[in-house]
Design an enzyme around this catalytic site. Structure first.
Site, short mmCIF file in Angstrom:
data_model
loop_
_atom_site.label_atom_id
_atom_site.label_comp_id
_atom_site.label_asym_id
_atom_site.label_seq_id
_atom_site.Cartn_x
_atom_site.Cartn_y
_atom_site.Cartn_z
N SER A 134 0.85 -1.19 0.00
CA SER A 134 0.00 0.00 0.00
C SER A 134 0.88 1.23 0.00
O SER A 134 1.64 1.46 0.95
CB SER A 134 -0.89 0.02 1.24
OG SER A 134 -1.37 1.34 1.43
N HIS A 147 -1.22 -1.41 -4.27
CA HIS A 147 -2.47 -1.07 -3.59
C HIS A 147 -2.53 0.44 -3.36
O HIS A 147 -1.62 1.03 -2.78
CB HIS A 147 -2.54 -1.83 -2.26
CG HIS A 147 -3.84 -1.67 -1.54
ND1 HIS A 147 -4.96 -2.42 -1.84
CD2 HIS A 147 -4.21 -0.85 -0.53
CE1 HIS A 147 -5.95 -2.07 -1.05
NE2 HIS A 147 -5.53 -1.11 -0.24
N ASP A 187 -4.74 3.58 -1.90
CA ASP A 187 -5.79 3.93 -0.96
C ASP A 187 -6.30 5.34 -1.23
O ASP A 187 -5.61 6.32 -0.95
CB ASP A 187 -5.26 3.83 0.48
CG ASP A 187 -5.04 2.39 0.89
OD1 ASP A 187 -5.98 1.59 0.76
OD2 ASP A 187 -3.93 2.07 1.34
N MET A 195 -8.91 8.18 -0.24
CA MET A 195 -9.73 8.57 0.92
C MET A 195 -10.28 9.98 0.73
O MET A 195 -9.58 10.85 0.20
CB MET A 195 -8.88 8.54 2.19
CG MET A 195 -8.20 7.20 2.43
SD MET A 195 -7.38 7.17 4.02
CE MET A 195 -6.55 5.59 3.91
N HIS A 218 -8.35 0.98 -3.97
CA HIS A 218 -9.26 0.79 -2.85
C HIS A 218 -9.94 2.13 -2.56
O HIS A 218 -9.31 3.04 -2.02
CB HIS A 218 -8.43 0.29 -1.64
CG HIS A 218 -9.21 0.12 -0.39
ND1 HIS A 218 -8.60 -0.09 0.84
CD2 HIS A 218 -10.54 0.08 -0.14
CE1 HIS A 218 -9.52 -0.24 1.78
NE2 HIS A 218 -10.71 -0.13 1.21
N MET A 265 -12.08 4.47 -0.61
CA MET A 265 -12.73 4.75 0.67
C MET A 265 -13.39 6.11 0.53
O MET A 265 -13.00 7.10 1.16
CB MET A 265 -11.68 4.72 1.80
CG MET A 265 -11.24 3.30 2.12
SD MET A 265 -9.64 3.23 2.96
CE MET A 265 -8.55 3.29 1.54
N MET A 322 -11.35 -5.63 5.55
CA MET A 322 -10.55 -4.67 6.29
C MET A 322 -10.27 -5.24 7.68
O MET A 322 -11.19 -5.55 8.44
CB MET A 322 -11.32 -3.34 6.46
CG MET A 322 -11.38 -2.46 5.22
SD MET A 322 -9.79 -2.07 4.47
CE MET A 322 -8.88 -1.34 5.84
N GLY A 370 -0.52 1.73 9.61
CA GLY A 370 0.17 1.53 10.87
C GLY A 370 -0.69 1.15 12.06
O GLY A 370 -0.25 1.24 13.20
N ASP A 388 -6.57 -6.44 4.45
CA ASP A 388 -5.93 -5.12 4.42
C ASP A 388 -5.95 -4.49 5.81
O ASP A 388 -7.01 -4.21 6.35
CB ASP A 388 -6.71 -4.24 3.42
CG ASP A 388 -6.14 -2.84 3.27
OD1 ASP A 388 -5.09 -2.54 3.87
OD2 ASP A 388 -6.76 -2.04 2.54
C1 DX5 Z 1 -6.16 1.68 5.59
C2 DX5 Z 1 -5.72 1.26 4.21
C3 DX5 Z 1 -4.64 0.26 4.19
C4 DX5 Z 1 -3.37 0.70 4.87
C5 DX5 Z 1 -2.64 -0.50 5.34
O1 DX5 Z 1 -7.32 2.42 5.48
O2 DX5 Z 1 -6.81 0.70 3.49
O3 DX5 Z 1 -4.37 -0.16 2.86
O4 DX5 Z 1 -2.54 1.47 4.06
O5 DX5 Z 1 -1.53 -0.08 6.04
P1 DX5 Z 1 -0.81 -0.99 7.12
O6 DX5 Z 1 -0.28 -2.19 6.40
O7 DX5 Z 1 0.22 -0.11 7.67
O8 DX5 Z 1 -1.89 -1.38 8.11
ZN ZN Z 2 -6.41 -0.27 1.48
#
Ligand code: DX5
Ligand code: ZN
Length: 218
Positions: free
Chosen positions: A10, A35, A37, A39, A68, A70, A139, A147, A175
């Site tokens: 990611s 990946h 993300d 948002m 992904h 969100m 999720m 993190g 994820d």
């Molecule tokens: C969180 C994201 C994840 C995130 C995962 O909302 O969808 O993809 O980046 O990060 P780690 O591996 O650090 O949990």
């Molecule tokens: Zn994600």
């Protein structure tokens, strides 16, 4: 144990000032998917980036872009993400009222259609779209930030969904909070695509981390 394991770094935890190079680096380090993300500060309490950034990094790798979303609503933006270079477009079941329609639109755009579930959403939310998806994303943290710690209760949800998938050709992605120490448990539950953000980008040797993640499942 899944046979065809995929690692999807990611880029949320990458150095945004060098995003193209970071994408190239994880590609060369052995990533299967990138990946991404997205948002919106509304569906989740954080803002990242949208289609201009995805377009800008598209030329840095030939690996599939696993986008992904969100964002709520997602429906008005699906074509834009397809156009920007997404290969997989995953929408949240909680984000739009018309999940089935969104999945049909994504497939109509010639892309792989994914559905994602928040930790509090039950496995049954995907039961009626099993014949309409290419990927299910569980999720294992509350979406919004990298993190965070893996939420253990999601293992039984992964198991349930794996059973529901049966012999359908659907990828089961997990994820959030995936590390060398817990990837085997997620694989044992039935996941076959593993998103890893901070575990990869917090270290200097992406190749070694990706290899260690793969090794942990063997
Ligand atoms: C969180 C994201 C994840 C995130 C995962 O909302 O969808 O993809 O980046 O990060 P780690 O591996 O650090 O949990
Ligand atoms: Zn994600």
């Amino acid at each position: 144990m899944p046979q065809d394991v995929k690692i999807a770094p990611s880029i949320l935890s990458a150095d945004f000032a060098r995003l193209g190079e970071e994408v190239r680096a994880v590609d060369q380090a052995g990533a299967d998917y990138i990946h991404i993300d997205v948002m919106d500060g509304h569906f989740v309490p954080n803002l990242t980036f949208g289609t201009p950034v995805i377009k800008a990094i598209r030329s840095y790798t030939d690996k599939p872009f696993d986008v992904h979303l969100m964002i709520a609503p997602a429906a008005p933006y699906l074509a834009e993400f397809a156009d920007a270079g997404a290969d997989y477009i995953t929408v949240h079941a909680e984000a739009d009222v018309h999940l089935h329609r969104n999945l049909q639109v994504i497939k109509g755009l010639g892309k792989r259609a994914g559905v994602s579930l928040n930790p509090s959403t039950p496995a049954s939310a995907v039961e009626s779209v099993l014949d309409d998806v290419d990927m299910i994303l569980v999720m294992s943290v509350n979406p919004g930030f990298g993190g965070q710690s893996f939420i253990q209760s999601q293992l039984s949800k992964i198991k349930k969904i794996k059973q529901m998938i049966g012999d359908r050709s659907i990828e089961l992605e997990v994820d959030g909070g995936i590390k060398v120490a817990n990837i085997a448990a997620a694989a044992k539950a039935g996941a076959d695509v593993f998103v890893t953000g901070s575990a990869i980008f917090s270290g200097d040797d992406y190749q070694a981390t990706i290899a260690a993640l793969r090794n942990a499942i063997k």
